[in-house]
Design a protein around this motif. Structure first.
Motif, PDB file in Angstrom:
ATOM      1  N   ILE A  20       0.832  -1.203   0.000  1.00  0.00           N
ATOM      2  CA  ILE A  20       0.000   0.000   0.000  1.00  0.00           C
ATOM      3  C   ILE A  20       0.868   1.254   0.000  1.00  0.00           C
ATOM      4  CG2 ILE A  20      -1.662   1.330   1.366  1.00  0.00           C
ATOM      5  CD1 ILE A  20      -2.831  -1.427   2.259  1.00  0.00           C
ATOM      6  N   ASN A  21       1.891   1.287   0.850  1.00  0.00           N
ATOM      7  CA  ASN A  21       2.773   2.457   0.907  1.00  0.00           C
ATOM      8  C   ASN A  21       3.484   2.693  -0.421  1.00  0.00           C
ATOM      9  OD1 ASN A  21       2.250   3.275   3.559  1.00  0.00           O
ATOM     10  ND2 ASN A  21       3.729   1.814   4.377  1.00  0.00           N
ATOM     11  N   LYS A  22       3.935   1.623  -1.058  1.00  0.00           N
ATOM     12  CA  LYS A  22       4.641   1.741  -2.339  1.00  0.00           C
ATOM     13  C   LYS A  22       3.720   2.298  -3.423  1.00  0.00           C
ATOM     14  CE  LYS A  22       7.645  -1.056  -5.280  1.00  0.00           C
ATOM     15  NZ  LYS A  22       8.178  -2.403  -5.501  1.00  0.00           N
ATOM     16  N   ARG A  23       2.491   1.774  -3.492  1.00  0.00           N
ATOM     17  CA  ARG A  23       1.533   2.258  -4.499  1.00  0.00           C
ATOM     18  C   ARG A  23       1.129   3.702  -4.232  1.00  0.00           C
ATOM     19  NH1 ARG A  23      -1.687  -1.557  -7.446  1.00  0.00           N
ATOM     20  NH2 ARG A  23      -2.585   0.311  -8.360  1.00  0.00           N
ATOM     21  N   MET A  24       0.957   4.077  -2.969  1.00  0.00           N
ATOM     22  CA  MET A  24       0.610   5.465  -2.642  1.00  0.00           C
ATOM     23  C   MET A  24       1.755   6.412  -3.002  1.00  0.00           C
ATOM     24  SD  MET A  24      -2.446   5.897  -1.500  1.00  0.00           S
ATOM     25  CE  MET A  24      -3.788   4.977  -0.804  1.00  0.00           C
ATOM     26  N   ALA A  37      -3.649  10.202   3.271  1.00  0.00           N
ATOM     27  CA  ALA A  37      -4.332   9.029   2.714  1.00  0.00           C
ATOM     28  C   ALA A  37      -4.756   8.123   3.868  1.00  0.00           C
ATOM     29  CB  ALA A  37      -3.420   8.276   1.767  1.00  0.00           C
ATOM     30  N   ARG A  38      -5.930   7.523   3.716  1.00  0.00           N
ATOM     31  CA  ARG A  38      -6.414   6.571   4.714  1.00  0.00           C
ATOM     32  C   ARG A  38      -6.953   5.347   3.998  1.00  0.00           C
ATOM     33  NH1 ARG A  38     -10.558   9.171   7.017  1.00  0.00           N
ATOM     34  NH2 ARG A  38     -12.175   7.871   6.122  1.00  0.00           N
ATOM     35  N   VAL A  39      -6.511   4.174   4.430  1.00  0.00           N
ATOM     36  CA  VAL A  39      -6.973   2.913   3.863  1.00  0.00           C
ATOM     37  C   VAL A  39      -7.568   2.091   4.997  1.00  0.00           C
ATOM     38  CG1 VAL A  39      -6.299   0.792   2.678  1.00  0.00           C
ATOM     39  CG2 VAL A  39      -5.233   2.949   2.039  1.00  0.00           C
ATOM     40  N   SER A  40      -8.813   1.666   4.809  1.00  0.00           N
ATOM     41  CA  SER A  40      -9.516   0.880   5.803  1.00  0.00           C
ATOM     42  C   SER A  40      -9.838  -0.481   5.206  1.00  0.00           C
ATOM     43  CB  SER A  40     -10.799   1.607   6.215  1.00  0.00           C
ATOM     44  OG  SER A  40     -11.546   0.810   7.085  1.00  0.00           O
ATOM     45  N   ASN A  79      -5.773  -4.387  -4.243  1.00  0.00           N
ATOM     46  CA  ASN A  79      -5.286  -4.066  -5.586  1.00  0.00           C
ATOM     47  C   ASN A  79      -6.352  -3.345  -6.408  1.00  0.00           C
ATOM     48  OD1 ASN A  79      -2.748  -5.172  -5.163  1.00  0.00           O
ATOM     49  ND2 ASN A  79      -3.341  -7.174  -5.931  1.00  0.00           N
ATOM     50  N   ASP A  80      -7.589  -3.823  -6.360  1.00  0.00           N
ATOM     51  CA  ASP A  80      -8.677  -3.174  -7.096  1.00  0.00           C
ATOM     52  C   ASP A  80      -8.910  -1.750  -6.605  1.00  0.00           C
ATOM     53  OD1 ASP A  80      -9.008  -5.485  -8.558  1.00  0.00           O
ATOM     54  OD2 ASP A  80     -10.794  -6.154  -7.455  1.00  0.00           O
ATOM     55  N   MET A  81      -8.870  -1.561  -5.289  1.00  0.00           N
ATOM     56  CA  MET A  81      -9.074  -0.223  -4.725  1.00  0.00           C
ATOM     57  C   MET A  81      -7.953   0.719  -5.153  1.00  0.00           C
ATOM     58  SD  MET A  81      -8.002   2.051  -2.139  1.00  0.00           S
ATOM     59  CE  MET A  81      -6.970   0.987  -1.178  1.00  0.00           C
ATOM     60  N   LEU A  82      -6.709   0.239  -5.132  1.00  0.00           N
ATOM     61  CA  LEU A  82      -5.582   1.081  -5.537  1.00  0.00           C
ATOM     62  C   LEU A  82      -5.649   1.420  -7.022  1.00  0.00           C
ATOM     63  CD1 LEU A  82      -2.771  -0.586  -3.421  1.00  0.00           C
ATOM     64  CD2 LEU A  82      -3.704   1.711  -3.112  1.00  0.00           C
ATOM     65  N   ASP A  83      -6.094   0.475  -7.848  1.00  0.00           N
ATOM     66  CA  ASP A  83      -6.280   0.756  -9.276  1.00  0.00           C
ATOM     67  C   ASP A  83      -7.357   1.820  -9.484  1.00  0.00           C
ATOM     68  OD1 ASP A  83      -4.333  -1.103  -9.917  1.00  0.00           O
ATOM     69  OD2 ASP A  83      -5.784  -2.693 -10.383  1.00  0.00           O
ATOM     70  N   ALA A  84      -8.447   1.717  -8.723  1.00  0.00           N
ATOM     71  CA  ALA A  84      -9.524   2.707  -8.834  1.00  0.00           C
ATOM     72  C   ALA A  84      -9.042   4.085  -8.386  1.00  0.00           C
ATOM     73  CB  ALA A  84     -10.728   2.267  -8.010  1.00  0.00           C
ATOM     74  N   LEU A  85      -8.239   4.130  -7.314  1.00  0.00           N
ATOM     75  CA  LEU A  85      -7.695   5.412  -6.867  1.00  0.00           C
ATOM     76  C   LEU A  85      -6.738   5.994  -7.905  1.00  0.00           C
ATOM     77  CD1 LEU A  85      -7.018   5.087  -3.036  1.00  0.00           C
ATOM     78  CD2 LEU A  85      -8.660   6.560  -4.182  1.00  0.00           C
ATOM     79  N   ALA A  86      -5.984   5.137  -8.593  1.00  0.00           N
ATOM     80  CA  ALA A  86      -5.076   5.618  -9.645  1.00  0.00           C
ATOM     81  C   ALA A  86      -5.876   6.281 -10.763  1.00  0.00           C
ATOM     82  CB  ALA A  86      -4.240   4.465 -10.191  1.00  0.00           C
TER      83      ALA A  86
END
Length: 101
Positions: A20-24, A37-40, A79-86
């Motif tokens: 998560i940190n790397k993708r952010m 940023a907050r990830v739950s 992974n899906d959430m990080l792709d959507a945030l991208a």
């Protein structure tokens, strides 16, 4: 950039934290400043089926971007959430560029 990770009924391991940190960090360097940023991550059970729900909230100058994804396990949901945030960040960056021309 300040990143807060929350786990509800699930333990967030070091590997997942690092992912998560790397993708952010990647989003921050590609699209612009992320102030917070907050990830739950929450494990839910519904009709004897285990599901993982991941919600990401990013604060950027002038706005807040969010994405929520659900999957059968934690890693695909993250992974899906990080792709959507991208995608959200890319749209925000494009709008931001147009407004500053």
């Amino acid at each position: 950039m300040d990143i807060k990770l929350e786990g509800r009924q699930v333990e967030i391991g070091d590997e997942l934290k690092e992912r998560i940190n790397k993708r952010m960090d990647n989003l921050n360097s590609r699209f612009g400043p992320i102030t917070h940023a907050r990830v739950s991550i929450e494990r839910k059970s519904h009709n004897n089926e285990q599901r993982a729900e991941v919600k990401g909230v990013i604060n950027v100058p002038g706005g807040t971007l969010t994405a929520t994804k659900e999957s059968g396990s934690v890693v695909p949901a993250v992974n899906d959430m990080l792709d959507a945030l991208a995608m959200e960040m890319q749209t925000w960056a494009e709008k931001n560029k147009k407004n500053h021309r």
